[in-house]
Design a protein around this motif. Sequence first.
Motif, mmCIF file in Angstrom:
data_model
loop_
_atom_site.group_PDB
_atom_site.id
_atom_site.type_symbol
_atom_site.label_atom_id
_atom_site.label_comp_id
_atom_site.label_asym_id
_atom_site.label_seq_id
_atom_site.Cartn_x
_atom_site.Cartn_y
_atom_site.Cartn_z
ATOM 1 N N ARG A 40 -7.009 12.788 21.358
ATOM 2 C CA ARG A 40 -6.684 13.060 19.956
ATOM 3 C C ARG A 40 -5.239 12.680 19.708
ATOM 4 O O ARG A 40 -4.360 12.939 20.527
ATOM 5 N N GLY A 41 -5.013 12.047 18.570
ATOM 6 C CA GLY A 41 -3.643 11.667 18.218
ATOM 7 C C GLY A 41 -3.521 11.373 16.736
ATOM 8 O O GLY A 41 -4.515 11.064 16.073
ATOM 9 N N THR A 42 -2.299 11.475 16.222
ATOM 10 C CA THR A 42 -2.073 11.202 14.801
ATOM 11 C C THR A 42 -2.047 9.707 14.518
ATOM 12 O O THR A 42 -2.221 9.286 13.377
ATOM 13 N N ASP A 43 -1.834 8.897 15.557
ATOM 14 C CA ASP A 43 -1.835 7.443 15.412
ATOM 15 C C ASP A 43 -3.056 6.885 16.126
ATOM 16 O O ASP A 43 -3.354 7.273 17.257
ATOM 17 N N ARG A 44 -3.760 5.963 15.474
ATOM 18 C CA ARG A 44 -4.988 5.437 16.052
ATOM 19 C C ARG A 44 -4.734 4.727 17.372
ATOM 20 O O ARG A 44 -5.482 4.912 18.339
ATOM 21 N N ARG A 45 -3.697 3.914 17.442
ATOM 22 C CA ARG A 45 -3.417 3.205 18.678
ATOM 23 C C ARG A 45 -3.061 4.167 19.810
ATOM 24 O O ARG A 45 -3.483 3.976 20.954
ATOM 25 N N ASP A 46 -2.287 5.202 19.494
ATOM 26 C CA ASP A 46 -1.941 6.186 20.526
ATOM 27 C C ASP A 46 -3.184 6.918 21.025
ATOM 28 O O ASP A 46 -3.333 7.161 22.235
ATOM 29 N N ALA A 47 -4.085 7.269 20.098
ATOM 30 C CA ALA A 47 -5.316 7.955 20.501
ATOM 31 C C ALA A 47 -6.170 7.049 21.383
ATOM 32 O O ALA A 47 -6.741 7.493 22.383
ATOM 33 N N THR A 52 -8.180 5.557 26.726
ATOM 34 C CA THR A 52 -8.333 4.567 27.795
ATOM 35 C C THR A 52 -7.790 5.094 29.113
ATOM 36 O O THR A 52 -8.404 4.924 30.178
ATOM 37 N N ARG A 53 -6.645 5.753 29.048
ATOM 38 C CA ARG A 53 -6.037 6.294 30.265
ATOM 39 C C ARG A 53 -6.892 7.410 30.855
ATOM 40 O O ARG A 53 -7.135 7.449 32.074
ATOM 41 N N ARG A 54 -7.359 8.335 30.023
ATOM 42 C CA ARG A 54 -8.184 9.436 30.519
ATOM 43 C C ARG A 54 -9.515 8.926 31.076
ATOM 44 O O ARG A 54 -10.013 9.432 32.089
ATOM 45 N N ASN A 55 -10.088 7.925 30.416
ATOM 46 C CA ASN A 55 -11.345 7.359 30.901
ATOM 47 C C ASN A 55 -11.156 6.719 32.276
ATOM 48 O O ASN A 55 -11.989 6.893 33.178
ATOM 49 N N ALA A 56 -10.048 5.984 32.452
ATOM 50 C CA ALA A 56 -9.765 5.355 33.742
ATOM 51 C C ALA A 56 -9.568 6.402 34.832
ATOM 52 O O ALA A 56 -10.024 6.236 35.970
ATOM 53 N N THR A 57 -8.910 7.498 34.490
ATOM 54 C CA THR A 57 -8.689 8.567 35.464
ATOM 55 C C THR A 57 -10.004 9.181 35.911
ATOM 56 O O THR A 57 -10.231 9.414 37.108
ATOM 57 N N SER A 78 -16.481 6.171 20.820
ATOM 58 C CA SER A 78 -16.164 6.324 19.398
ATOM 59 C C SER A 78 -14.702 6.705 19.210
ATOM 60 O O SER A 78 -14.123 7.406 20.040
ATOM 61 N N VAL A 79 -14.124 6.205 18.124
ATOM 62 C CA VAL A 79 -12.816 6.643 17.649
ATOM 63 C C VAL A 79 -13.002 6.958 16.172
ATOM 64 O O VAL A 79 -13.281 6.056 15.373
ATOM 65 N N THR A 80 -12.860 8.218 15.817
ATOM 66 C CA THR A 80 -13.201 8.673 14.468
ATOM 67 C C THR A 80 -11.990 9.291 13.779
ATOM 68 O O THR A 80 -11.318 10.151 14.364
ATOM 69 N N PRO A 81 -11.708 8.879 12.555
ATOM 70 C CA PRO A 81 -10.592 9.504 11.830
ATOM 71 C C PRO A 81 -10.982 10.877 11.292
ATOM 72 O O PRO A 81 -12.111 11.084 10.845
ATOM 73 N N GLU A 82 -10.058 11.803 11.352
ATOM 74 C CA GLU A 82 -10.231 13.118 10.742
ATOM 75 C C GLU A 82 -9.473 13.113 9.418
ATOM 76 O O GLU A 82 -8.251 12.951 9.387
ATOM 77 N N LEU A 83 -10.201 13.288 8.323
ATOM 78 C CA LEU A 83 -9.612 13.190 6.992
ATOM 79 C C LEU A 83 -9.242 14.564 6.458
ATOM 80 O O LEU A 83 -9.894 15.562 6.744
ATOM 81 N N THR A 84 -8.193 14.599 5.686
ATOM 82 C CA THR A 84 -7.789 15.821 4.998
ATOM 83 C C THR A 84 -7.505 15.468 3.546
ATOM 84 O O THR A 84 -7.028 14.369 3.240
ATOM 85 N N ARG A 85 -7.816 16.392 2.651
ATOM 86 C CA ARG A 85 -7.655 16.121 1.227
ATOM 87 C C ARG A 85 -6.320 16.662 0.743
ATOM 88 O O ARG A 85 -5.932 17.796 1.036
ATOM 89 N N GLN A 86 -5.624 15.822 0.010
ATOM 90 C CA GLN A 86 -4.386 16.215 -0.648
ATOM 91 C C GLN A 86 -4.511 15.871 -2.124
ATOM 92 O O GLN A 86 -4.433 14.693 -2.499
ATOM 93 N N GLY A 87 -4.752 16.900 -2.914
ATOM 94 C CA GLY A 87 -4.989 16.657 -4.331
ATOM 95 C C GLY A 87 -6.278 15.902 -4.523
ATOM 96 O O GLY A 87 -7.332 16.315 -4.052
ATOM 97 N N ARG A 88 -6.178 14.754 -5.206
ATOM 98 C CA ARG A 88 -7.376 13.960 -5.448
ATOM 99 C C ARG A 88 -7.565 12.856 -4.417
ATOM 100 O O ARG A 88 -8.501 12.077 -4.505
ATOM 101 N N THR A 89 -6.709 12.784 -3.459
ATOM 102 C CA THR A 89 -6.792 11.722 -2.461
ATOM 103 C C THR A 89 -7.037 12.301 -1.078
ATOM 104 O O THR A 89 -6.850 13.498 -0.853
ATOM 105 N N GLU A 90 -7.448 11.437 -0.194
ATOM 106 C CA GLU A 90 -7.654 11.816 1.199
ATOM 107 C C GLU A 90 -6.773 10.950 2.084
ATOM 108 O O GLU A 90 -6.525 9.778 1.787
#
Length: 235
Positions: A40-47, A52-57, A78-90
């Motif tokens: 889990r991470g706030t940046d897709r590339r970091d996640a 990848t590292r945990r899978n290799a381990t 799978s790599v899935t984004p977790e969305l949160t709503r802020q006002g009328r946008t996500e």
Amino acid sequence: METTPTPYGTPDAPRLAVRGEAHLEVDPEIARIGVTVSARGTDRRDALNDLTRRNATALDLVKSYGDAVERIETGAFSVTPELTRQGRTERVRAYHGRVHITVELTDFTALGELTTRVADLDLTRVDGPWWSLRLDSPVHREARQQAVREAVQRAREYAQALGTGLASLVELADIGAESAPAYGYGGPAGGMRAASYGGAPDLGDAPPLDLEPQRQHVYATVNARFTMTPPDLGA
């Protein structure tokens, strides 16, 4: 002129129909465990890099058991984004990554230790074990042969009760040959025995789990039809 066979035989060749059944209870040959590696991470590339590292381990740990592990298969990723709503946008709050691995072992002495060590990895879940026999296990052949022998023995006993004997085999049918299989396992091969999630405190050298193999039930059923020597019913 061709005559139509009589389904119930004739007075000169009485027909006898029986069923032969077999039930064997044997030790399993294979144990399977499912491993789910998460990140889990706030940046897709970091996640993705973390996953990848945990899978290799996890894979390196499993492969370190050598011949005790017969097969390793990577399933869903799978790599899935977790969305949160802020006002009328996500917006994307975080990214969750998962990889599912199936491990098949034939050495049950290593199973408990491997399961414990894999479950002790960060953000890793272990499900299983599920016990089973190989598809080409000789146990299946043994069950089928035992069912045939039981059918012949049962037919002989009926014939002997009439003071006669068997003359010929007319038909031998594997029950379910035209529908569902007649032999297999007596229910699921095993249930969930162990599950672990990352985030737990460091357990150090956790003792291996004591996993008792689940006995497997193999069934076979056949239908057999014979003709008998005409009995002397007037005796």
